[in-house]
Design a protein around this motif. Structure first.
Motif, PDB file in Angstrom:
ATOM      1  N   UNK A  57     -18.353  38.639  34.498  1.00  0.00           N
ATOM      2  CA  UNK A  57     -17.867  38.878  33.143  1.00  0.00           C
ATOM      3  C   UNK A  57     -17.570  40.353  32.907  1.00  0.00           C
ATOM      4  N   UNK A  58     -17.752  41.185  33.928  1.00  0.00           N
ATOM      5  CA  UNK A  58     -17.507  42.604  33.790  1.00  0.00           C
ATOM      6  C   UNK A  58     -18.661  43.363  33.160  1.00  0.00           C
ATOM      7  N   UNK A  59     -19.844  42.753  33.181  1.00  0.00           N
ATOM      8  CA  UNK A  59     -21.019  43.395  32.595  1.00  0.00           C
ATOM      9  C   UNK A  59     -21.988  43.824  33.689  1.00  0.00           C
ATOM     10  N   UNK A  60     -22.944  44.672  33.333  1.00  0.00           N
ATOM     11  CA  UNK A  60     -23.963  45.149  34.255  1.00  0.00           C
ATOM     12  C   UNK A  60     -25.270  44.409  33.975  1.00  0.00           C
ATOM     13  N   UNK A  61     -25.831  43.751  34.988  1.00  0.00           N
ATOM     14  CA  UNK A  61     -27.115  43.086  34.785  1.00  0.00           C
ATOM     15  C   UNK A  61     -28.263  44.086  34.848  1.00  0.00           C
ATOM     16  N   UNK A  62     -29.264  43.857  34.013  1.00  0.00           N
ATOM     17  CA  UNK A  62     -30.473  44.678  34.062  1.00  0.00           C
ATOM     18  C   UNK A  62     -31.667  43.773  33.825  1.00  0.00           C
ATOM     19  N   UNK A  63     -32.852  44.295  34.047  1.00  0.00           N
ATOM     20  CA  UNK A  63     -34.064  43.492  33.871  1.00  0.00           C
ATOM     21  C   UNK A  63     -35.258  44.404  33.655  1.00  0.00           C
ATOM     22  N   UNK A  64     -36.358  43.790  33.261  1.00  0.00           N
ATOM     23  CA  UNK A  64     -37.620  44.499  33.088  1.00  0.00           C
ATOM     24  C   UNK A  64     -38.687  43.826  33.944  1.00  0.00           C
ATOM     25  N   UNK A 110     -38.823  32.446  16.098  1.00  0.00           N
ATOM     26  CA  UNK A 110     -38.772  31.182  16.837  1.00  0.00           C
ATOM     27  C   UNK A 110     -37.964  31.322  18.127  1.00  0.00           C
ATOM     28  N   UNK A 111     -37.145  32.382  18.220  1.00  0.00           N
ATOM     29  CA  UNK A 111     -36.315  32.600  19.404  1.00  0.00           C
ATOM     30  C   UNK A 111     -37.026  33.495  20.412  1.00  0.00           C
ATOM     31  N   UNK A 112     -37.480  34.663  19.962  1.00  0.00           N
ATOM     32  CA  UNK A 112     -38.256  35.559  20.810  1.00  0.00           C
ATOM     33  C   UNK A 112     -38.974  36.564  19.906  1.00  0.00           C
ATOM     34  N   UNK A 113     -40.245  36.879  20.146  1.00  0.00           N
ATOM     35  CA  UNK A 113     -41.007  37.757  19.253  1.00  0.00           C
ATOM     36  C   UNK A 113     -40.800  39.237  19.546  1.00  0.00           C
ATOM     37  N   UNK A 114     -39.576  39.712  19.410  1.00  0.00           N
ATOM     38  CA  UNK A 114     -39.225  41.102  19.681  1.00  0.00           C
ATOM     39  C   UNK A 114     -38.797  41.794  18.397  1.00  0.00           C
ATOM     40  N   UNK A 129     -43.182  25.130  29.725  1.00  0.00           N
ATOM     41  CA  UNK A 129     -44.380  24.871  30.515  1.00  0.00           C
ATOM     42  C   UNK A 129     -44.410  25.730  31.777  1.00  0.00           C
ATOM     43  N   UNK A 130     -43.261  25.873  32.438  1.00  0.00           N
ATOM     44  CA  UNK A 130     -43.187  26.705  33.640  1.00  0.00           C
ATOM     45  C   UNK A 130     -43.445  28.172  33.292  1.00  0.00           C
ATOM     46  N   UNK A 131     -42.881  28.623  32.175  1.00  0.00           N
ATOM     47  CA  UNK A 131     -43.091  30.004  31.742  1.00  0.00           C
ATOM     48  C   UNK A 131     -44.550  30.244  31.361  1.00  0.00           C
ATOM     49  N   UNK A 132     -45.174  29.259  30.720  1.00  0.00           N
ATOM     50  CA  UNK A 132     -46.586  29.396  30.347  1.00  0.00           C
ATOM     51  C   UNK A 132     -47.472  29.481  31.588  1.00  0.00           C
ATOM     52  N   UNK A 133     -47.093  28.787  32.632  1.00  0.00           N
ATOM     53  CA  UNK A 133     -47.869  28.784  33.867  1.00  0.00           C
ATOM     54  C   UNK A 133     -47.706  30.083  34.644  1.00  0.00           C
ATOM     55  N   UNK A 134     -46.485  30.613  34.684  1.00  0.00           N
ATOM     56  CA  UNK A 134     -46.181  31.762  35.544  1.00  0.00           C
ATOM     57  C   UNK A 134     -46.117  33.088  34.796  1.00  0.00           C
ATOM     58  N   UNK A 135     -45.976  33.050  33.477  1.00  0.00           N
ATOM     59  CA  UNK A 135     -45.994  34.218  32.590  1.00  0.00           C
ATOM     60  C   UNK A 135     -44.978  35.299  32.981  1.00  0.00           C
ATOM     61  N   UNK A 136     -43.676  34.958  33.026  1.00  0.00           N
ATOM     62  CA  UNK A 136     -42.664  35.979  33.298  1.00  0.00           C
ATOM     63  C   UNK A 136     -42.394  36.886  32.102  1.00  0.00           C
ATOM     64  N   UNK A 137     -42.927  36.534  30.931  1.00  0.00           N
ATOM     65  CA  UNK A 137     -42.684  37.280  29.698  1.00  0.00           C
ATOM     66  C   UNK A 137     -42.585  36.308  28.541  1.00  0.00           C
ATOM     67  N   UNK A 138     -42.431  36.827  27.321  1.00  0.00           N
ATOM     68  CA  UNK A 138     -42.356  35.939  26.149  1.00  0.00           C
ATOM     69  C   UNK A 138     -41.258  34.895  26.306  1.00  0.00           C
ATOM     70  N   UNK A 157     -26.169  42.756  30.165  1.00  0.00           N
ATOM     71  CA  UNK A 157     -26.921  41.535  29.874  1.00  0.00           C
ATOM     72  C   UNK A 157     -28.200  41.560  30.701  1.00  0.00           C
ATOM     73  N   UNK A 158     -29.302  41.175  30.058  1.00  0.00           N
ATOM     74  CA  UNK A 158     -30.602  41.184  30.718  1.00  0.00           C
ATOM     75  C   UNK A 158     -30.841  39.888  31.496  1.00  0.00           C
ATOM     76  N   UNK A 159     -31.274  40.030  32.733  1.00  0.00           N
ATOM     77  CA  UNK A 159     -31.764  38.906  33.532  1.00  0.00           C
ATOM     78  C   UNK A 159     -33.227  38.704  33.152  1.00  0.00           C
ATOM     79  N   UNK A 160     -33.601  37.482  32.812  1.00  0.00           N
ATOM     80  CA  UNK A 160     -34.946  37.258  32.295  1.00  0.00           C
ATOM     81  C   UNK A 160     -35.469  35.887  32.697  1.00  0.00           C
ATOM     82  N   UNK A 161     -36.775  35.692  32.488  1.00  0.00           N
ATOM     83  CA  UNK A 161     -37.383  34.389  32.742  1.00  0.00           C
ATOM     84  C   UNK A 161     -37.396  33.984  34.193  1.00  0.00           C
ATOM     85  N   UNK A 162     -37.343  34.969  35.106  1.00  0.00           N
ATOM     86  CA  UNK A 162     -37.339  34.644  36.531  1.00  0.00           C
ATOM     87  C   UNK A 162     -38.739  34.197  36.937  1.00  0.00           C
ATOM     88  N   UNK A 163     -38.868  32.962  37.387  1.00  0.00           N
ATOM     89  CA  UNK A 163     -40.193  32.478  37.786  1.00  0.00           C
ATOM     90  C   UNK A 163     -40.060  31.262  38.692  1.00  0.00           C
TER      91      UNK A 163
END
Length: 226
Positions: A187-194, A33-37, A113-122, A156-162
């Protein structure tokens, strides 16, 4: 030596997102229900067979890893793709814009709805359980967003950019990507993304704000074979 981001799903579920994990030391998945990974720590026979048992026959699940994806006989890949995994290790441009606002569960339906329209990922209605999301609304309408998804020690992953198609070209994706990346860095972390390896425009955007290629990644959507 393997990097913690070579199997980002496993690394998250075994550490900072362990509270959202189902499974054991052979195979784990996020609560669907959170993410299908889902993921395994290694690709031996016992682990991939445990993965097959973890995915119900009626569901599909995404696997993302640097290694080639090994499937047990019980599973098949209904979709595959090559991804790029990018990280920003140096400070990125700080941004401030009064239009940026924290999104809440009250915004979940509009986010979906925005994610369904633009499909940035699950994306699901419960995506906010994984990390903060931020957006820009124009005349009360959500037109762009970005947020945080998987988390590993130090990353921490940057995600849902749309951005809504009606508002593309206005720099909102760039603005929100920088905003979220800066919050992670504070926060002293490195951002990453796919991103999909074929998405040249997105890769160019991320390179322009300070992300670099860390690794090519393999992605497959798995479900039980008939």
């Amino acid at each position: 030596m393997k990097h913690v981001l070579d199997r980002p799903i496993w690394s998250a579920l075994a550490t900072r997102h362990q509270a959202f994990a189902q499974g054991d030391n052979l195979a784990r998945r996020y609560m669907p229900s959170i993410v299908p990974f889902s993921a395994t720590a290694v690709d031996d026979k016992e682990s991939v067979e445990a993965l097959a048992k973890l995915i119900p026959p009626c569901e599909s699940s995404f696997v993302v890893q640097a290694d080639a994806i090994v499937l047990p006989a019980a599973l098949c890949a209904i979709s595959t793709a090559s991804l790029v995994q990018m990280i920003a290790e140096q400070p990125v441009q700080a941004v401030s814009d009064e239009r940026i606002q924290r999104l809440t569960q009250d915004d979940a339906a509009e986010m979906l709805a925005l994610a369904a329209l633009t499909r940035p990922g699950p994306f699901t209605l419960e995506a906010l359980r994984l990390g903060a999301f931020w957006g820009v609304k124009i005349e009360g309408r959500l037109v762009a967003m970005a947020g945080e998804r998987m988390k590993q020690p130090g990353y921490t992953e940057v995600s849902g950019v749309c951005s809504h198609p009606d508002f593309r070209g206005g720099g909102l994706g760039r603005l929100l990507s920088l905003f979220v990346a800066n919050r992670i860095m504070t926060r002293g972390e490195i951002p990453y993304l796919h991103a999909y390896a074929s998405n040249v425009a997105a890769i160019g955007l991320y390179e322009s704000i300070g992300f670099r290629l860390r690794s090519m990644m393999n992605m497959a959507v798995l479900q039980h074979a008939e």
